[in-house]
Structures are given as structure tokens and as C-alpha cells.
Design a protein around this motif. Structure first.
Motif, PDB file in Angstrom:
ATOM      1  N   THR A  45       0.826  -1.210   0.000  1.00  0.00           N
ATOM      2  CA  THR A  45       0.000   0.000   0.000  1.00  0.00           C
ATOM      3  C   THR A  45       0.859   1.257   0.000  1.00  0.00           C
ATOM      4  N   ILE A 111       0.673   1.076   9.769  1.00  0.00           N
ATOM      5  CA  ILE A 111      -0.226   0.084   9.170  1.00  0.00           C
ATOM      6  C   ILE A 111       0.272  -1.310   9.525  1.00  0.00           C
ATOM      7  N   PRO A 119     -10.912  -4.113   8.829  1.00  0.00           N
ATOM      8  CA  PRO A 119     -10.082  -2.963   9.204  1.00  0.00           C
ATOM      9  C   PRO A 119     -10.590  -2.261  10.467  1.00  0.00           C
ATOM     10  N   GLY A 169      -5.199  -3.542   8.989  1.00  0.00           N
ATOM     11  CA  GLY A 169      -5.875  -3.798   7.722  1.00  0.00           C
ATOM     12  C   GLY A 169      -5.958  -5.270   7.401  1.00  0.00           C
ATOM     13  N   LEU A 183      -6.830   0.000   1.462  1.00  0.00           N
ATOM     14  CA  LEU A 183      -5.956   0.753   2.366  1.00  0.00           C
ATOM     15  C   LEU A 183      -5.437   2.020   1.705  1.00  0.00           C
TER      16      LEU A 183
END
Length: 279
Positions: A45, A111, A119, A169, A183
Motif C-alpha cells: 500500500t 499500518i 479494518p 488492515g 488501504l
């Protein structure tokens, strides 16, 4: 075109992390992932975000560290933070360098990826949410916020008075590209809501609920677990979340299921469901 600085932070020979800096001045935010072996989705991401930000206008400073722990090893964050004189391992130096990077009052979004979880946002249960942290949390279009002691670098930064929160996530070491897109969209909306960038499309916002209890449901014996609810389900105390060798497993709390295992052969004390509640 935005100014980009790529910096290599070396902790020891061939050990360190890459940091990408977009823009300059205040405000400042650090986005990081790769703290554990399961954060493949987060790394992907942030690498996507690095590519896309090159063509976007940035206000303030955005620092991105896609893979903060290239050493790919579990390390005791507490020991590093409490015994700095005695411990000088590369991983403890990693924490020192991250603290230096955010020392100028940068906000931090970490993250972390967990397979099978929906999430959610994690904040420290031991620190009050001041105005700046509330603004950071509300900027993220994820509706579940959990006060929980997560074993992660971002959580420990929060414990050391950094303005840090963690997004958990979907995905893991292996992941679906749709999870990366989700994300990525979450982070773009957060950056827009915080004023770091402007986009033609309207940014998203959601109504958030804060949960203060994190409850694990584990197998009491080895057997076949068959779920009867799914991640994201609203759970009532006493309802059946699944069966273990045809014996019903009951929920002990009202709340939301963050995680429900797929059908599998479950070992004793293995977690098959995580429920967060507001009590």
C-alpha cells in the motif's frame, strides 16, 4: 510536481530502511508499515502511495517508510525503550532513528496487517485522546476504533508521547490486491481530510464507534471449528458464533466480530473469534 527526497537510513551494514519525503514544512505526518513479518499488504500500500504522490500536490510534509523493519525479526520494543544504555542492537537503533524522525511533532500512522480481520483503528487505552489525536483518528474513514494494547512499534511510540495511531488492515504476508486498493483509498482520504493534499473527488468520512474491550474466543479442545457468523457481524451475548465438533460456542459479550476463523481443525487455545465491545 512535488519535491521528493529519498533517504536511506542505515542502522548497520545492509540493515536499515528507505524513507520517502514529500513536500516540506508543517504540518508533518509519517506513514509506516513493515514492522512485522505479516505486513505485506501495508508495504504494498505504501509503495503504491509513493508512486502516486509523485504526481499530486502536497501541503506540509509527508514521510513514508514502507518497510521499517527490513531485519524481519520480532524484537522486544520495551527492552529497547527502557534499557537504552545496555542494548545497542540494530533493532533498538531502528527505534531510536524512528523517534528522531518524528521528533518534530509529526503525526504517525502505522499500518499493521492481520489475515481475516476487518479494518479497524487502534489507540492506546492508557493515553487520553487529545484534540490532535482525535483529529487524526476522525480523518480516517474506518468506523471501528479500539482502545487496546497492540504489540507494535506504533503503539509503543504512542506510549512514549508520540501522536501515533495504528490501522489494522486486511491481508498479511500474502494478500489480495483489493485489500491494497482499500488501504490506499483510506490513506488518501485521511491525507485529504488532514489538509496534506487536495483532490477533485470528495473525501470520505464515517461515523466512528470507540470500543474499549478486546475479547478472544478460543478453542477449549482440539476439534473441527465451523463458524456461524462472519467478521463484521454484530454479536449479542449468548449468541452462537460457531461449533467445535458440533458443540456450540457462545459469545460472552455484545459487540462486533473483528475476526472469525474459517472452518478448520482447531488446536486447544487457538483463537477462532475476536469480539470488541464498548463495556
Amino acid at each position: 510536481m512535488v519535491n521528493i527526497l529519498t533517504e536511506r537510513i542505515n542502522l548497520a551494514v545492509d540493515i536499515g530502511f528507505n524513507m520517502y519525503v514529500f513536500g516540506g514544512g508543517s504540518p508533518c505526518i509519517v506513514l509506516m508499515s513493515g514492522g512485522t513479518k505479516s505486513d505485506g499488504c501495508g508495504i504494498a500500500t505504501l509503495r503504491k502511495l509513493v508512486k502516486e504522490l509523485k504526481d499530486l500536490s502536497v501541503q506540509g510534509t509527508i514521510k513514508i517508510i514502507p518497510q521499517v523493519n527490513e531485519y524481519s525479526s520480532v524484537f522486544d520494543i520495551n527492552k529497547c525503550l527502557k534499557n537504552r544504555v545496555k542494548i545497542s542492537s540494530p533493532l533498538c537503533r531502528l527505534i531510536d532513528r524512528v523517534l528522531e524522525i518524528i521528533a518534530n511533532q509529526c503525526m504517525v500512522i502505522e499500518i499493521v496487517c492481520r489475515p481475516g480481520f476487518i479494518p479497524y483503528i487502534v489507540v492506546s487505552p492508557y493515553k487520553p485522546l487529545d484534540d490532535e489525536l482525535q483529529r487524526l483518528v476522525k480523518s480516517i474513514p474506518i468506523d471501528i476504533v479500539v482502545k487496546y494494547e497492540l504489540k507494535s512499534l506504533g503503539f509503543k511510540l504512542a506510549e512514549n508521547n508520540c501522536k501515533a495511531i495504528t490501522i489494522v488492515g486486511r491481508g498479511g504476508k500474502t494478500f489480495d490486491l483489493n485489500d491494497v486498493e482499500h488501504l490506499y483509498d483510506v490513506l488518501l482520504n485521511a491525507l485529504t481530510n488532514l489538509g496534506f493534499m487536495k483532490r477533485k473527488t470528495r473525501s470520505k468520512s464515517v461515523e466512528q464507534k470507540i470500543f474499549s474491550s478486546y475479547n478472544l474466543i478460543k478453542c477449549t479442545s482440539r476439534g473441527l471449528f465451523i463458524p456461524m457468523v462472519h467478521a463484521g457481524s454484530n454479536i449479542e451475548s449468548g449468541s452462537t458464533i460457531g461449533t467445535l465438533d458440533d458443540i456450540e460456542i457462545k459469545a460472552q459479550h455484545d459487540g462486533v466480530a473483528l475476526y472469525v476463523s474459517r472452518p478448520k481443525l482447531c488446536d486447544m487455545n487457538e483463537t477462532v473469534c475476536v469480539i470488541v465491545s464498548q463495556a
